[in-house]
Write a protein that holds these residues in place. Structure first.
Motif, PDB file in Angstrom:
ATOM      1  N   VAL A   3     127.739 166.663   5.810  1.00 43.40           N
ATOM      2  CA  VAL A   3     127.446 165.537   4.934  1.00 43.40           C
ATOM      3  C   VAL A   3     128.633 165.407   3.988  1.00 43.40           C
ATOM      4  O   VAL A   3     128.836 166.222   3.099  1.00 43.40           O
ATOM      5  CB  VAL A   3     126.127 165.754   4.157  1.00 43.40           C
ATOM      6  N   GLN A   4     129.453 164.393   4.252  1.00 46.74           N
ATOM      7  CA  GLN A   4     130.672 164.244   3.450  1.00 46.74           C
ATOM      8  C   GLN A   4     130.437 163.409   2.206  1.00 46.74           C
ATOM      9  O   GLN A   4     131.066 163.601   1.179  1.00 46.74           O
ATOM     10  CB  GLN A   4     131.788 163.638   4.297  1.00 46.74           C
ATOM     11  N   SER A   5     129.533 162.448   2.342  1.00 48.73           N
ATOM     12  CA  SER A   5     129.211 161.641   1.173  1.00 48.73           C
ATOM     13  C   SER A   5     127.742 161.260   1.187  1.00 48.73           C
ATOM     14  O   SER A   5     127.149 161.087   2.253  1.00 48.73           O
ATOM     15  CB  SER A   5     130.080 160.380   1.130  1.00 48.73           C
ATOM     16  N   ALA A   6     127.178 161.206   0.012  1.00 47.87           N
ATOM     17  CA  ALA A   6     125.779 160.815  -0.134  1.00 47.87           C
ATOM     18  C   ALA A   6     125.683 160.019  -1.420  1.00 47.87           C
ATOM     19  O   ALA A   6     125.968 160.539  -2.499  1.00 47.87           O
ATOM     20  CB  ALA A   6     124.890 162.052  -0.219  1.00 47.87           C
ATOM     21  N   GLU A   7     125.349 158.749  -1.307  1.00 48.10           N
ATOM     22  CA  GLU A   7     125.257 157.942  -2.530  1.00 48.10           C
ATOM     23  C   GLU A   7     123.938 157.206  -2.632  1.00 48.10           C
ATOM     24  O   GLU A   7     123.409 156.720  -1.646  1.00 48.10           O
ATOM     25  CB  GLU A   7     126.433 156.961  -2.635  1.00 48.10           C
ATOM     26  N   PHE A   8     123.443 157.162  -3.842  1.00 41.99           N
ATOM     27  CA  PHE A   8     122.228 156.408  -4.116  1.00 41.99           C
ATOM     28  C   PHE A   8     122.556 154.921  -3.983  1.00 41.99           C
ATOM     29  O   PHE A   8     123.549 154.451  -4.539  1.00 41.99           O
ATOM     30  CB  PHE A   8     121.754 156.725  -5.528  1.00 41.99           C
ATOM     31  N   VAL A   9     121.755 154.194  -3.226  1.00 41.35           N
ATOM     32  CA  VAL A   9     122.003 152.757  -3.034  1.00 41.35           C
ATOM     33  C   VAL A   9     121.117 151.933  -3.949  1.00 41.35           C
ATOM     34  O   VAL A   9     121.592 151.169  -4.774  1.00 41.35           O
ATOM     35  CB  VAL A   9     121.792 152.343  -1.553  1.00 41.35           C
ATOM     36  N   LYS A  10     119.808 152.083  -3.789  1.00 47.40           N
ATOM     37  CA  LYS A  10     118.903 151.376  -4.697  1.00 47.40           C
ATOM     38  C   LYS A  10     117.468 151.855  -4.563  1.00 47.40           C
ATOM     39  O   LYS A  10     117.095 152.484  -3.581  1.00 47.40           O
ATOM     40  CB  LYS A  10     118.984 149.859  -4.469  1.00 47.40           C
ATOM     41  N   SER A  11     116.679 151.527  -5.576  1.00 47.29           N
ATOM     42  CA  SER A  11     115.236 151.745  -5.549  1.00 47.29           C
ATOM     43  C   SER A  11     114.576 150.394  -5.381  1.00 47.29           C
ATOM     44  O   SER A  11     114.917 149.457  -6.096  1.00 47.29           O
ATOM     45  CB  SER A  11     114.746 152.329  -6.870  1.00 47.29           C
ATOM     46  N   SER A  12     113.634 150.302  -4.472  1.00 45.41           N
ATOM     47  CA  SER A  12     112.953 149.032  -4.248  1.00 45.41           C
ATOM     48  C   SER A  12     111.472 149.188  -4.533  1.00 45.41           C
ATOM     49  O   SER A  12     110.829 150.132  -4.085  1.00 45.41           O
ATOM     50  CB  SER A  12     113.123 148.566  -2.803  1.00 45.41           C
ATOM     51  N   LYS A  13     110.971 148.237  -5.280  1.00 49.98           N
ATOM     52  CA  LYS A  13     109.553 148.264  -5.604  1.00 49.98           C
ATOM     53  C   LYS A  13     108.764 147.471  -4.567  1.00 49.98           C
ATOM     54  O   LYS A  13     107.616 147.749  -4.276  1.00 49.98           O
ATOM     55  CB  LYS A  13     109.350 147.642  -6.988  1.00 49.98           C
ATOM     56  N   SER A  38     113.116 167.037  -2.661  1.00 46.70           N
ATOM     57  CA  SER A  38     113.862 168.314  -2.634  1.00 46.70           C
ATOM     58  C   SER A  38     114.575 168.504  -1.312  1.00 46.70           C
ATOM     59  O   SER A  38     115.719 168.988  -1.275  1.00 46.70           O
ATOM     60  CB  SER A  38     112.896 169.495  -2.835  1.00 46.70           C
ATOM     61  N   LEU A  39     113.937 168.125  -0.226  1.00 44.57           N
ATOM     62  CA  LEU A  39     114.559 168.319   1.090  1.00 44.57           C
ATOM     63  C   LEU A  39     115.736 167.365   1.273  1.00 44.57           C
ATOM     64  O   LEU A  39     116.754 167.740   1.873  1.00 44.57           O
ATOM     65  CB  LEU A  39     113.517 168.146   2.206  1.00 44.57           C
ATOM     66  N   ILE A  40     115.603 166.164   0.745  1.00 50.75           N
ATOM     67  CA  ILE A  40     116.734 165.218   0.791  1.00 50.75           C
ATOM     68  C   ILE A  40     117.916 165.803   0.021  1.00 50.75           C
ATOM     69  O   ILE A  40     119.058 165.789   0.498  1.00 50.75           O
ATOM     70  CB  ILE A  40     116.297 163.835   0.244  1.00 50.75           C
ATOM     71  N   LEU A  43     119.454 168.556   2.126  1.00 49.51           N
ATOM     72  CA  LEU A  43     120.229 168.024   3.252  1.00 49.51           C
ATOM     73  C   LEU A  43     121.614 167.603   2.789  1.00 49.51           C
ATOM     74  O   LEU A  43     122.604 167.810   3.485  1.00 49.51           O
ATOM     75  CB  LEU A  43     119.536 166.807   3.872  1.00 49.51           C
ATOM     76  N   CYS A  44     121.647 166.998   1.603  1.00 47.87           N
ATOM     77  CA  CYS A  44     122.917 166.488   1.079  1.00 47.87           C
ATOM     78  C   CYS A  44     123.656 167.528   0.251  1.00 47.87           C
ATOM     79  O   CYS A  44     124.764 167.266  -0.228  1.00 47.87           O
ATOM     80  CB  CYS A  44     122.659 165.244   0.231  1.00 47.87           C
ATOM     81  N   GLN A  45     123.059 168.686   0.052  1.00 46.91           N
ATOM     82  CA  GLN A  45     123.618 169.749  -0.801  1.00 46.91           C
ATOM     83  C   GLN A  45     123.933 169.225  -2.197  1.00 46.91           C
ATOM     84  O   GLN A  45     124.999 169.487  -2.759  1.00 46.91           O
ATOM     85  CB  GLN A  45     124.874 170.394  -0.178  1.00 46.91           C
ATOM     86  N   ARG A  46     122.993 168.440  -2.720  1.00 47.48           N
ATOM     87  CA  ARG A  46     123.160 167.894  -4.066  1.00 47.48           C
ATOM     88  C   ARG A  46     121.876 168.153  -4.836  1.00 47.48           C
ATOM     89  O   ARG A  46     120.797 167.840  -4.353  1.00 47.48           O
ATOM     90  CB  ARG A  46     123.395 166.380  -3.982  1.00 47.48           C
ATOM     91  N   LYS A  47     121.999 168.687  -6.029  1.00 40.87           N
ATOM     92  CA  LYS A  47     120.802 169.093  -6.766  1.00 40.87           C
ATOM     93  C   LYS A  47     119.940 167.922  -7.223  1.00 40.87           C
ATOM     94  O   LYS A  47     118.720 167.967  -7.153  1.00 40.87           O
ATOM     95  CB  LYS A  47     121.204 169.937  -7.982  1.00 40.87           C
ATOM     96  N   ASN A  48     120.591 166.877  -7.699  1.00 42.56           N
ATOM     97  CA  ASN A  48     119.815 165.822  -8.355  1.00 42.56           C
ATOM     98  C   ASN A  48     120.009 164.431  -7.774  1.00 42.56           C
ATOM     99  O   ASN A  48     119.882 163.448  -8.477  1.00 42.56           O
ATOM    100  CB  ASN A  48     120.150 165.791  -9.851  1.00 42.56           C
ATOM    101  N   LEU A  49     120.301 164.367  -6.503  1.00 44.10           N
ATOM    102  CA  LEU A  49     120.471 163.050  -5.879  1.00 44.10           C
ATOM    103  C   LEU A  49     119.126 162.312  -5.902  1.00 44.10           C
ATOM    104  O   LEU A  49     119.001 161.207  -6.410  1.00 44.10           O
ATOM    105  CB  LEU A  49     120.973 163.226  -4.445  1.00 44.10           C
ATOM    106  N   ALA A  50     118.108 162.934  -5.340  1.00 46.97           N
ATOM    107  CA  ALA A  50     116.754 162.376  -5.403  1.00 46.97           C
ATOM    108  C   ALA A  50     116.009 163.121  -6.505  1.00 46.97           C
ATOM    109  O   ALA A  50     116.132 164.334  -6.631  1.00 46.97           O
ATOM    110  CB  ALA A  50     116.046 162.551  -4.064  1.00 46.97           C
ATOM    111  N   LYS A  51     115.233 162.398  -7.290  1.00 53.31           N
ATOM    112  CA  LYS A  51     114.537 163.026  -8.426  1.00 53.31           C
ATOM    113  C   LYS A  51     113.333 163.827  -7.940  1.00 53.31           C
ATOM    114  O   LYS A  51     112.492 163.326  -7.206  1.00 53.31           O
ATOM    115  CB  LYS A  51     114.083 161.958  -9.402  1.00 53.31           C
TER     116      LYS A  51
END
Ligand code: GTP
Ligand code: MG
Length: 201
Positions: A3-13, A38-40, A43-51
Motif C-alpha cells: 500500500v503505497q498511498s492511502a487517502e481519505f476521499v470523502k464521507s457521504s451521508k 481498525s482493519l482498514i 491494511l493501510c498501516q495508518r493509525k488514524n486514517l479511519a476513525k
C-alpha cells in the motif's frame, strides 16, 4: 501487495453524494464495534486514517479511501447498533442495503464478524440478504488476537456448520487481527485480485 498511498476521499451521508464509480471498490460491513475501521487502518498501516472508537456507532457515514490511486476501500456504518433509535437503525440498514445493491463498481464486500462470538442472528440475516441479492462477499473474522487458536477453531467450526445448513458452498473466510496484522497480506492479496476484472486487464 504494497500500500503505497492511502487517502481519505470523502464521507457521504446520502447515496447520491457518493464519489463517481471510477475505481473498483471494496466495502467493509459488519456490526458496530466489530473492527471495520481498525482493519482498514491496519491494511493501510495508518493509525488514524479511519476513525475508530471503543464506543459502538462511531462510523455514521459512508467513507471512501483511495488506495494506490487505483481502488477504493469503503468504511460503512455498523449495523445493529442497539443504542440508536429503531428508526435510525432502519435508516442505516436501508442505506447499507441500497448501497450494496446499487454500487456497480463494488467488486467484493467484506462482512466482518467478531471471532469471539457464536453466530449472531443479525449477521446470519445480513449474510442471507447478500445471498438472495447475489452480492459477492467474503467473511472476515476479526480480533483473533483475543482468543486462543483452539477457541478460534471451535468458533469457526460452529460457523461453518451453521452456514452449511443454508449454503451449498461455504463462503470464503479470512481470519484477521487489526492489532497484530495477522491476515493482512491475505486480505490485501484477495482484494487486489479483483482489480483486473474492473480494468479489464
Ligand atoms: P463502528 O464504526 O462503530 O461501526 O465500529 P467499527 O466496526 O469501525 O470498530 P472499530 O474499528 O472502531 O473498533 C472497535 C473497537 O475494537 C476499538 O476499541 C478497537 O480498538 C477494537 N479492535 C478493533 N479491531 C481489533 C483487533 O483486531 N484486536 C483487538 N484486540 N481489538 C480490536
Ligand atoms: Mg467504524
Amino acid at each position: 501487495m504494497l500500500v503505497q498511498s492511502a487517502e481519505f476521499v470523502k464521507s457521504s451521508k446520502l447515496l447520491r453524494e457518493l464519489p463517481p464509480m471510477d475505481y473498483p471498490e471494496y466495502a467493509f460491513v459488519g456490526r458496530s464495534n466489530v473492527g471495520k475501521s481498525s482493519l482498514i487502518n491496519r491494511l493501510c498501516q495508518r493509525k488514524n486514517l479511519a476513525k475508530t472508537s471503543g464506543t459502538p456507532g462511531k462510523t455514521q457515514l459512508i467513507n471512501h479511501f483511495l488506495i494506490n490511486n487505483t481502488w477504493y476501500l469503503v468504511d460503512l456504518p455498523g449495523y445493529g447498533y442497539a443504542k440508536v433509535s429503531k428508526k435510525i437503525r432502519e435508516n442505516f440498514t436501508d442505506m447499507i442495503f441500497d448501497y450494496l445493491v446499487g454500487r456497480e463498481n463494488l467488486m467484493n464486500t467484506y462482512v466482518l464478524i467478531d471471532s469471539r462470538h457464536k453466530p449472531q442472528a443479525i449477521d446470519l440475516e445480513f449474510i442471507e440478504f447478500l445471498g438472495v441479492k447475489e452480492i459477492p462477499f467474503t467473511l472476515v473474522f476479526t480480533k483473533i488476537d483475543k482468543l486462543t487458536s483452539h477457541k478460534l477453531a471451535a468458533n469457526r467450526e460452529v460457523y461453518e456448520k451453521e452456514l452449511g445448513d443454508v449454503w451449498e458452498e461455504l463462503p470464503q473466510m479470512l481470519f484477521t487481527s487489526a492489532q497484530t496484522g495477522e491476515g493482512r497480506e491475505e486480505l490485501l492479496e484477495q482484494i487486489t485480485s479483483y482489480n483486473p476484472l474492473f480494468y479489464g486487464t
